[in-house]
Design an enzyme around this catalytic site. Structure first.
Site, mmCIF file in Angstrom:
data_model
loop_
_atom_site.group_PDB
_atom_site.id
_atom_site.type_symbol
_atom_site.label_atom_id
_atom_site.label_comp_id
_atom_site.label_asym_id
_atom_site.label_seq_id
_atom_site.Cartn_x
_atom_site.Cartn_y
_atom_site.Cartn_z
ATOM 1 N N ARG A 177 -0.093 -22.621 2.352
ATOM 2 C CA ARG A 177 0.800 -22.006 3.342
ATOM 3 C C ARG A 177 1.223 -22.993 4.415
ATOM 4 N NH1 ARG A 177 -0.982 -16.404 2.227
ATOM 5 N NH2 ARG A 177 0.361 -14.929 3.313
ATOM 6 N N LYS A 220 3.554 -11.357 -4.143
ATOM 7 C CA LYS A 220 2.708 -12.372 -4.786
ATOM 8 C C LYS A 220 1.463 -11.725 -5.403
ATOM 9 C CE LYS A 220 2.277 -14.758 -0.961
ATOM 10 N NZ LYS A 220 3.085 -14.067 0.068
ATOM 11 N N ARG A 268 -5.208 -2.286 5.772
ATOM 12 C CA ARG A 268 -5.226 -3.665 6.277
ATOM 13 C C ARG A 268 -4.744 -3.692 7.725
ATOM 14 N NH1 ARG A 268 -2.776 -7.877 1.960
ATOM 15 N NH2 ARG A 268 -2.184 -8.850 3.915
ATOM 16 N N ARG A 284 4.517 -12.347 11.398
ATOM 17 C CA ARG A 284 4.141 -13.015 10.145
ATOM 18 C C ARG A 284 5.354 -13.659 9.488
ATOM 19 N NH1 ARG A 284 1.082 -9.312 6.311
ATOM 20 N NH2 ARG A 284 0.630 -11.285 5.305
ATOM 21 N N ARG A 293 3.130 -0.459 2.654
ATOM 22 C CA ARG A 293 1.778 -0.805 2.195
ATOM 23 C C ARG A 293 0.749 -0.387 3.254
ATOM 24 N NH1 ARG A 293 0.448 -7.039 0.893
ATOM 25 N NH2 ARG A 293 0.234 -7.163 3.139
HETATM 26 P P1 B4P Z 1 2.114 -7.802 -2.135
HETATM 27 O O1 B4P Z 1 2.108 -8.115 -3.581
HETATM 28 O O2 B4P Z 1 0.874 -7.174 -1.576
HETATM 29 O O3 B4P Z 1 2.559 -9.024 -1.211
HETATM 30 P P2 B4P Z 1 1.954 -10.475 -0.912
HETATM 31 O O4 B4P Z 1 3.126 -11.383 -0.979
HETATM 32 O O5 B4P Z 1 0.791 -10.777 -1.801
HETATM 33 O O6 B4P Z 1 1.363 -10.258 0.560
HETATM 34 P P3 B4P Z 1 0.747 -11.082 1.780
HETATM 35 O O7 B4P Z 1 1.500 -12.355 1.956
HETATM 36 O O8 B4P Z 1 0.787 -10.064 2.855
HETATM 37 O O9 B4P Z 1 -0.772 -11.340 1.611
HETATM 38 P P4 B4P Z 1 -1.931 -12.422 1.787
HETATM 39 O O10 B4P Z 1 -3.086 -11.618 1.379
HETATM 40 O O11 B4P Z 1 -1.602 -13.656 1.031
HETATM 41 O O12 B4P Z 1 3.348 -6.811 -1.920
HETATM 42 C C1 B4P Z 1 3.597 -6.197 -0.662
HETATM 43 C C2 B4P Z 1 3.956 -4.719 -0.853
HETATM 44 O O13 B4P Z 1 5.183 -4.596 -1.579
HETATM 45 C C3 B4P Z 1 2.914 -3.934 -1.663
HETATM 46 O O14 B4P Z 1 2.766 -2.659 -1.068
HETATM 47 C C4 B4P Z 1 3.534 -3.790 -3.034
HETATM 48 O O15 B4P Z 1 3.149 -2.595 -3.684
HETATM 49 C C5 B4P Z 1 5.021 -3.762 -2.712
HETATM 50 N N1 B4P Z 1 5.848 -4.331 -3.759
HETATM 51 C C6 B4P Z 1 5.550 -5.425 -4.519
HETATM 52 N N2 B4P Z 1 6.560 -5.672 -5.380
HETATM 53 C C7 B4P Z 1 7.533 -4.732 -5.133
HETATM 54 C C8 B4P Z 1 8.816 -4.473 -5.686
HETATM 55 N N3 B4P Z 1 9.327 -5.223 -6.687
HETATM 56 N N4 B4P Z 1 9.555 -3.457 -5.189
HETATM 57 C C9 B4P Z 1 9.053 -2.667 -4.177
HETATM 58 N N5 B4P Z 1 7.827 -2.859 -3.622
HETATM 59 C C10 B4P Z 1 7.074 -3.885 -4.091
HETATM 60 O O16 B4P Z 1 -2.096 -12.866 3.341
HETATM 61 C C11 B4P Z 1 -2.724 -12.119 4.379
HETATM 62 C C12 B4P Z 1 -3.081 -12.977 5.617
HETATM 63 O O17 B4P Z 1 -4.210 -13.839 5.326
HETATM 64 C C13 B4P Z 1 -2.020 -13.957 6.151
HETATM 65 O O18 B4P Z 1 -1.095 -13.366 7.044
HETATM 66 C C14 B4P Z 1 -2.884 -15.036 6.862
HETATM 67 O O19 B4P Z 1 -3.260 -14.654 8.162
HETATM 68 C C15 B4P Z 1 -4.116 -15.120 5.996
HETATM 69 N N6 B4P Z 1 -3.993 -16.205 4.989
HETATM 70 C C16 B4P Z 1 -3.936 -16.019 3.642
HETATM 71 N N7 B4P Z 1 -3.812 -17.211 2.999
HETATM 72 C C17 B4P Z 1 -3.787 -18.166 3.977
HETATM 73 C C18 B4P Z 1 -3.634 -19.575 3.952
HETATM 74 N N8 B4P Z 1 -3.484 -20.253 2.807
HETATM 75 N N9 B4P Z 1 -3.628 -20.254 5.125
HETATM 76 C C19 B4P Z 1 -3.781 -19.611 6.291
HETATM 77 N N10 B4P Z 1 -3.912 -18.267 6.389
HETATM 78 C C20 B4P Z 1 -3.915 -17.534 5.248
#
Ligand code: B4P
Length: 195
Positions: free
Chosen positions: A89, A14, A134, A146, A128
């Site tokens: 979420r 995302k 992190r 998670r 990552r």
């Molecule tokens: P990202 O792009 O970093 O993944 P994400 O889905 O954004 O991550 P996440 O869900 O962990 O984060 P958030 O900050 O929202 O990609 C992951 C990895 O894959 C990276 O290393 C990237 O380089 C790699 N990658 C991407 N695309 C690729 C591809 N095509 N091929 C290979 N590799 C690839 O959440 C963090 C925490 O914050 C949650 O657990 C929760 O505790 C809290 N939180 C956030 N929002 C919340 C909410 N609304 N309510 C309650 N808690 C919340």
């Protein structure tokens, strides 16, 4: 306003795709993960409270994130559209978002659901973790937690938006550029249909 939710499990890309979509379409990017990490860096009471949940792989309480989003919407009066990344979420967050947008005479145009299998998700997050610094990327047990929280608390959000036929499933496996093309094609299609 044209508002998009980028939906999917932790590690589905995302954050990665949001950056590219914001560049292309000029959306205001609202990532609750980024907002929470910023609060933590600044050591605000909200950031310190939130970190306890994040470090255990749990969700931060609804009222905290809903409050953050509400303020962010108010700070961006006149925006042509928002990209919600990692929010909502829970179903309670989705209902609150619908209410907040309705107050601004707007709504969600489309929910783009990035689908990636669990083994690939864990692999990406562990990878990552080697560079992100992190705390929630640090070990595989937190990753598994998670994914479990996602299935129990977040997946129902897709069912919620399916009722209004807003969800489009996107294959989230492949290169970053391939996935970006799939997402852009759906946004273009939806933008044409609302004009
Ligand atoms: P990202 O792009 O970093 O993944 P994400 O889905 O954004 O991550 P996440 O869900 O962990 O984060 P958030 O900050 O929202 O990609 C992951 C990895 O894959 C990276 O290393 C990237 O380089 C790699 N990658 C991407 N695309 C690729 C591809 N095509 N091929 C290979 N590799 C690839 O959440 C963090 C925490 O914050 C949650 O657990 C929760 O505790 C809290 N939180 C956030 N929002 C919340 C909410 N609304 N309510 C309650 N808690 C919340």
């Amino acid at each position: 306003m044209f508002n998009v939710i980028l939906f999917g499990p932790p590690g589905s890309g995302k954050g990665t795709q949001s950056e590219k979509l914001v560049d292309k379409y000029g959306f205001v990017h609202l990532s609750t993960g980024d907002l929470l990490r910023k609060e933590r860096q600044l050591k605000t009471p909200l950031g310190i409270e939130a970190q306890q949940f994040i470090d255990k792989g749990q969700l931060v309480p609804d009222e905290v994130v809903i409050g953050m989003i509400s303020s962010a919407l108010d700070e961006n009066v006149g925006a042509s559209g928002f990209l919600f990344d990692g929010f909502p979420r829970t179903v309670a967050q989705a209902e609150a978002l619908d209410r907040l947008l309705a107050l601004k005479k707007s709504e969600i145009a489309v929910v783009l659901f990035l689908e990636v299998n669990e083994e690939e998700l864990i692999k990406r997050l562990v990878h990552r973790g080697k560079t992100s610094g992190r705390t929630d990327d640090a070990d595989e047990n937190i990753q598994r937690k998670r994914q479990e929280v996602y299935k129990n608390e977040t997946l129902p959000v897709a069912a919620y938006y399916s009722k209004s036929k807003k969800v489009v499933n996107i294959d989230g496996m492949g290169t970053v550029d391939e996935i970006f093309s799939r997402l852009s094609a759906q946004i273009d299609k939806k933008m044409k249909s609302v004009v």
